[in-house]
Structure formats: C-alpha cells, structure tokens
Design an enzyme around this catalytic site. Structure first.
Site, short mmCIF file in Angstrom:
data_model
loop_
_atom_site.label_atom_id
_atom_site.label_comp_id
_atom_site.label_asym_id
_atom_site.label_seq_id
_atom_site.Cartn_x
_atom_site.Cartn_y
_atom_site.Cartn_z
CG ASP A 152 59.83 -54.40 -37.01
OD1 ASP A 152 59.68 -55.38 -37.77
OD2 ASP A 152 60.27 -53.30 -37.40
CG HIS A 212 54.08 -48.89 -13.78
ND1 HIS A 212 53.08 -48.75 -14.72
CD2 HIS A 212 53.76 -48.06 -12.75
CE1 HIS A 212 52.19 -47.86 -14.27
NE2 HIS A 212 52.57 -47.43 -13.09
CG HIS A 229 47.60 -47.19 -13.50
ND1 HIS A 229 47.66 -47.93 -12.35
CD2 HIS A 229 48.78 -46.53 -13.55
CE1 HIS A 229 48.80 -47.70 -11.72
NE2 HIS A 229 49.50 -46.85 -12.43
CG HIS A 242 52.29 -42.85 -14.70
ND1 HIS A 242 51.08 -42.44 -14.18
CD2 HIS A 242 52.65 -43.93 -13.97
CE1 HIS A 242 50.76 -43.21 -13.15
NE2 HIS A 242 51.69 -44.12 -13.00
CE1 TYR A 287 66.26 -54.54 -38.18
CE2 TYR A 287 67.18 -55.13 -36.05
CZ TYR A 287 66.85 -54.17 -36.98
OH TYR A 287 67.10 -52.85 -36.71
#
Lengths: 231, 231, 231, 231
Positions: free
Chosen positions: C119, C94, C170, C96, C228
């Site tokens: 991708d 998480h 948020h 910001h 890849y």
C-alpha cells in the site's frame, strides 16, 4: 543534610518508571557528593508512588547509612564500591530492564551494531564474570562491585567510555558524570539491547560496526570536538 | 457477609488490568477466610469496568457459591481444591498473561535464569502434566486443581517456595500468603517469562543459575534472615 | 522568515514521539520551500517537550543555517543533499525507530511480504551500502546523502515509488511529497519492519508478494487510478 | 436511514484503535440489517479521530453505496460477498493487526495451542490461498470474499465455529453474530497469534491441543451447555 542532593536523587529515581525501566521497586539511582565522600540513594523496597525526597538515605563510601530513617537500597555496597573505585562518576543506576537482563542472563555482551550504540557507548557493553560461590556467600553486594571493576580492568575498557555493565545472571548497572546521565545511559542500554536482540535473530553474520564508525559517532557527541546539540 | 474481604478481593482483581495481566474478563483473583473455610472470588465473565465489590461471590471449599447473585468464576473449583490442599495460601490468581501462556503452551518450565527470578521463585516454575481426556470430560476445573497439586508432589516442590504453576496448554496460576502477594507473583512470572524467552533465543547454552545464587537472592527477600526492604 | 513552514515543521516533528518513533532527541523532520531553495529543520539535540516553532532552523541546500539561533540537526547535510538530488520530495524524516534499525544493522532489506507494505512501498525498502572509512572521516553526513542516492541509482529504484531507505549500521530515512507524508512513511516502515521480522522467524520459505499484488495495492492508493479514500 | 445501525457501527469502529488493532485508517467494521439486506460500513481512508456516526455508509449486498456522501471502505465488496454467503453473520471486521498479519504473510494457520484459542475458535484459524493474478486484476475485493468462502468450504470448516480467516499476504478478517462479537474475535485472534508465535519459537514439538480439550473449552463458552459467564 544534603537536602538538594536528596531532591535530585528522588527526581532521578522517579524517571525510572516513566522511562519503563522498572517494575515494582526493582531499581535504584544514587548520586555522590565527592567533597563530602557521601552519596544519596533510594531506600530499599519502597514503592515509587509513595516515595518522598526525604526518604532518600545518605551513605558513606563503606556503604553505611549516615542519615535517614529507612534502610538504604540492598545494592548500596555495590554503589559504594563503584564510587570509591570509579572516581570520575557522579551517579549510578541499577535496574532489571528486560532486554538488558536477557543479555545478562545469556552471558552475552551487548555488541556495538550501529550508530545508536556508538553515540553513547564506545564499544560493546561487557557482561561480567559470574560471581563465585564464595563471592556470593559473603559480602555479596560488595563483591558485585568488585566483579564489575575487575571486568573493566581485565578487558581494558575505560569505564567512562563504556558507562555500563551487565552483571551476569543479574542485570545492568550504568553510571555517568551525573545521575541524570546514568539514567540516560540505562535507557540507551535497554534500547540498544532490544535492537541488537532483533538484529542477531535476523542474521548470524557478524555485523559489528568498524572502529572508524564507532569513532565518528562517539566523538560526534563526546569530547572536545563534539558537534551534536547546542553549545 | 465477608464485606471487607469482598472489597479486598475486588481491589486485587482490579490490579490485573492495571498490571497488563488480563484482556477482557480473562483472569480472576480470590482470597480465603481460613477460619470460616470460605473464599471470595470474582464473578464469571463480568467486565472489569462494570464490576463492583458487591459482585464478588462467596464460595465454600467444595466450590459452591454460598452468597452472591452472580455465578462465580468458572475456575472456582480449581481455587477451592487449592485452598483445601495448599493450606498455607491466602490468595490465588489465574490469568492468561501472554508470555507465561507461551511457556504453558510449549510445555516448558520457566527456568531460573537470573536474580529477577530467584528473588521470588526458589527454582523453576513447573509446567503441569496435560489433563487426560477423562480428567477433562468430568469435573474439569476440579481436576485442574488435582493436576496442579500432583505436579508439586511428584516434582517435590514446596508450593510456598515456588508459588506458581503453568497449567499445560492453558496458562498460569499463582498464589501466596495473601491475594496481594499472589497478584505480585503473577506479574513477576510474566516478567521472568519474557526475560527467559529472550535469553533462550539468544543462547542454547544452559544458563540456569547455580544453587548458591538462588539461595542468596531468595533468602535475601524471604525468611528470617531477609534483609531486603524495610522492617 | 518562513514562519508558516517553521510552524508546520515543528508540528511534524512533534508527531514523532506521539507515533512512538523516537526516544529522547533521536529524530528529525524537515520540509522544503522549493522556490526559495531553503528548508526548515529541527535544531540539534533539543528536547521535544521544550521545543517551540521558533526554534526551527532555516538552511540552504549546502546545509548552511541561514536563520535561527540554534544549531540545526547534525543530520542537516544529509537532508540538504537529498533535497538537491531528489527533486520531487517536499519533506524528510530520520529516526532510530527500533524495528527498522534492526534491519539496518543486520544489513537486510525490508522485503515486500504483504499488502500493508504494498500500500505504501512499491517494492523492498533497500538497505544502503556501508559508508567507507573515507566517506565517514570527511563530510560524514553529506556522504550519507551520497550513499542513499547511489543506492537508489545502482538498484534502479524510483525514490518516489519507494520513499524510504535503511542506512546500513544506522537507521531509516524516509521522505515524501510533503513532510506529513514522510512522517507517515516513517511509521509505515516501522510497522512493516515489525511484521516482516516476525514473518521471517515463522518461515524460511520465500514469501515476497508477486508483482501483480504489488501493482494492485500500490496503485489502489497511488496515481491516477487510485480508488482508496475520499476524492 | 438505519440511524441506529450507523451509530452502532461507528462505535464498533472506534473500538479498533482502543484495542490497539489499527494504525492510521487501516481497518473497518460493518454490521448488517438482514431484513433490509443492507449493511453499514466505515468510509474509506477517514481518520478515526475525525469520523462521526453520520459518515458511515449504507451499502447493498452487491457492495453499492445506497446512502452516504463518502466512499465506503475499499474492502466493501469483500464484506458484501461475506454477508451474502455467510448467512448467519451480523458483523465483519478487517484489520492489519501485526501478529495476525505475520502469520498471513508467512502463509501459516494460527494453530489451536491452548485454551485461550479454544475458548473462541474451534480449531486452527485458516490461512486462505493466495489470490491468483486473474483474481487480483479484476474485482479484487470481491474475489477476496470468494477466496475466503472457498477456504472454509474446501477445508470443511464451519464459519461460525471458526469466525476468522487470514487472507494470505494480506491480513485478518473476522466476523460474528454481531459486529461487537466480530471486534472481540479480531482482538482474540491478535492475542493468540502473539502467544502462538512465541510458543512456536520455544519448541518445534507439535503442541496442538487434543480434540477433547478443544471441545471442553469451546463448549464451555458456546452452545446450549455453556456455563461460562452470567445467565
């Protein structure tokens, strides 16, 4: 005199360039000694790279330098006014950080659009009225303090709940219980100004957070029921 | 010849990459010796990392190199023209700093929207006319100087009050009493261009500062009544 | 207890400031031990510069700390809910990060506009519903998990194909088979949010990629036919 | 085999993160040996921090690896196609640099709005057609080369005058006489994309430079009458 406070104020000033909040000498931090009714502030126009703790200037609540060889920041009367009228604050920061200045120049509040904002500011960060010709031509820096204080009174905002203002056509002032918190608030204001700018370009729909989200996030970090961080 | 000035010009050129004002070799600083009617300028297309004080080139006011093994900056005739016609300036800077270039490309003045601007520039930083086909095809760099000078005359702007211009479709030139101040002005122009861009995206309301705020902030830092900084 | 996992989680947390994904203490990484049904997470509000591997906190799937002297991240109940319901994930992040937050605040999905997105994310990164008053006032962080999970169910998105969400008002949560991949996904989300913002300002024409380009690029890097990278 | 070229290609690849043109492993540089009809390219998905000169892969003009333990970049068939059809180029660069990608995603050419652009690109940097479903589903990377080549033919652009393209929905490829110049062109494209983005937001008036300014600046730096830089 106030040697520890000078060292502390020096250190808080030095955080401004590290946090990318100032160019050249365009910013200042002060901190107050409430018992002595004196505060310590950065000298005017001195290079951050050459500044030393001893260069800090001690001023009284009328903005007069009472110790120090250098001139205090030209914004000293604004700091003095705020210490006199915002009695709970321990430190003040002024910068020309670019995102906050953009809102100040546009004359637009930095609105509470998300939890990043709500964690620190309990509502919009207000833009002040422009100073009048008369307010600018006499005691300009003192009147900047007057206008800030008036903004909070007129809009009925608690200066401890929203410890920041955008002086219109100028830029941000922030404050806090301590200078350390005032610097933190200066950075948060810059961050949410950037986020809000982009949000407002992405959508013209109103997207201010509801009161209950503001309450939740603000009181998660502030007040007696705060539960963010360590005891 | 002019060894001290070469060292100084070298040092001022090296500030450009440190202040994030140039990519690759796209910028140059010069400084003048008014007594000798000679100026020292960066050589053309030389890497900042490999450049030495001795690489600086001495030129006369016709833009001819009078000492130095390297070609002077391709913008040398512009510098020469400006030293000849702007008699109070001691140094000149040219960059392609991106925010200022954006205004130059859009053909829009950088307006005075706040105190950050007013502290340095006493009014809008003007965008010049575009050079005509004829002006570009012969003596292009000389004519760039002509157009800059014409812009200040036609718009009745004092080049010491607003020590900067945006050459349309090109980019900024700044100057000052010294090369040091010219570099400072180049950075301030980039900073206020960024702030103004964002302000203009936030609001379409006119938000230029009133004359009395411009006066207050400009003369707080300039002229005999200045009180910013140390004596 | 889980010493290796603590070290690993510490290292993954330390990548967040290096990748410019966090300011101050605003972010957290966790990683799970599926056998023990325990996960390790960053402590709440601790400075990245002062944090040590031993400060990491061990929690169970109800979000209770079962080892560690410090409080776990205030977002722990969200992590716990996701580990319980997104059974294939090994790590959660998480932040910001400002571009992703701008979309979260505007309430707009980060659309798949190019191969950079395809991708990594097999379709738009969804913005969740806003939490209701009731969801916010009781068990807020737990309900953040509920809303994330509901978003994927209602919109019929496979959480392994699109390992990221924007919690409205948020900011972003990302995840992956490992915490390392979750950190990678957090950075990719920030990068494509920035690209998409600018794309959406350049044109109002719809420019989402067609399904066959999404298929090509996503499966060039994922699944059994991926080609890849190195074997 | 081609040890010197491997070292050179390694060094040119390492410039990409230094010039802020890549995140993670998202970019590649190659350089060709025209006599041997072989080129050297970065391996696929290898970290810039861990990469060594010996990891570079030698490929032929059909895109087959002829030496090296690692898989070559997944974009190898695009490079091979371009070396085969753009016979004057010595090096190729592919990145996902964010400003250029924004134009590629929006499907908009990067227009020539100023001298920064004209110094390097003799006209707009074109955005290619989108690849069709058929072109994507078989020999995708080869067809990316086909589409690039077709774009220059259809729009009658000389690939040496404008050594860059935006593959629609994807991102930039640049090239040049050498890999060194291709890297330079990749950075210039990113810089002018940023400048042009902001210019286009500031004004909706057409502001492309006239042909005579394009001629002046391009030929000031290119061709036999160039006079920028040192002999």
């Amino acid at each position: 005199m106030l040697e520890d406070l000078k060292k502390y104020v020096y250190e808080q000033n030095m955080r401004l360039p590290k946090l990318n909040l100032v160019n050249f000498t365009w910013g200042n931090v002060s901190a107050v000694d409430r018992n002595k009714e004196l505060f310590v502030i950065k000298p005017s126009g001195v290079d951050y790279n050459k500044m030393k703790p001893d260069d800090m200037v001690v001023c009284d609540f009328d903005g007069k330098a009472v110790e120090g060889d250098l001139n205090p920041s030209s914004d000293t009367p604004t700091h003095a006014y705020l210490y006199k009228h915002f009695k709970k604050i321990g430190g003040i920061v002024h910068t020309h950080s670019p995102w906050a200045v953009s809102f100040a120049q546009a004359g637009i509040d930095v609105p509470a659009l998300g939890t990043t904002h709500a964690d620190t500011f309990y509502g919009s960060v207000p833009v002040s009225d422009a100073l009048t010709k008369k307010e600018i031509e006499s005691a300009y820096e003192y009147n900047t303090g007057v206008v800030i204080s008036r903004t909070f009174k007129e809009r009925n905002i608690d200066y401890m709940d929203v410890p920041a203002v955008l002086v219109r056509q100028h830029g941000p002032f922030t404050w806090g219980e301590t200078a350390d918190k005032a610097v933190y608030n200066a950075k948060v204001l810059e961050i949410v100004s950037e986020m809000d700018y982009h949000t407002l370009q992405l959508t013209r729909k109103s997207c201010e957070v509801p009161q209950f989200l503001l309450d939740k996030h603000y009181y998660r970090k502030h007040g007696r029921n705060a539960y963010y961080g360590q005891k």
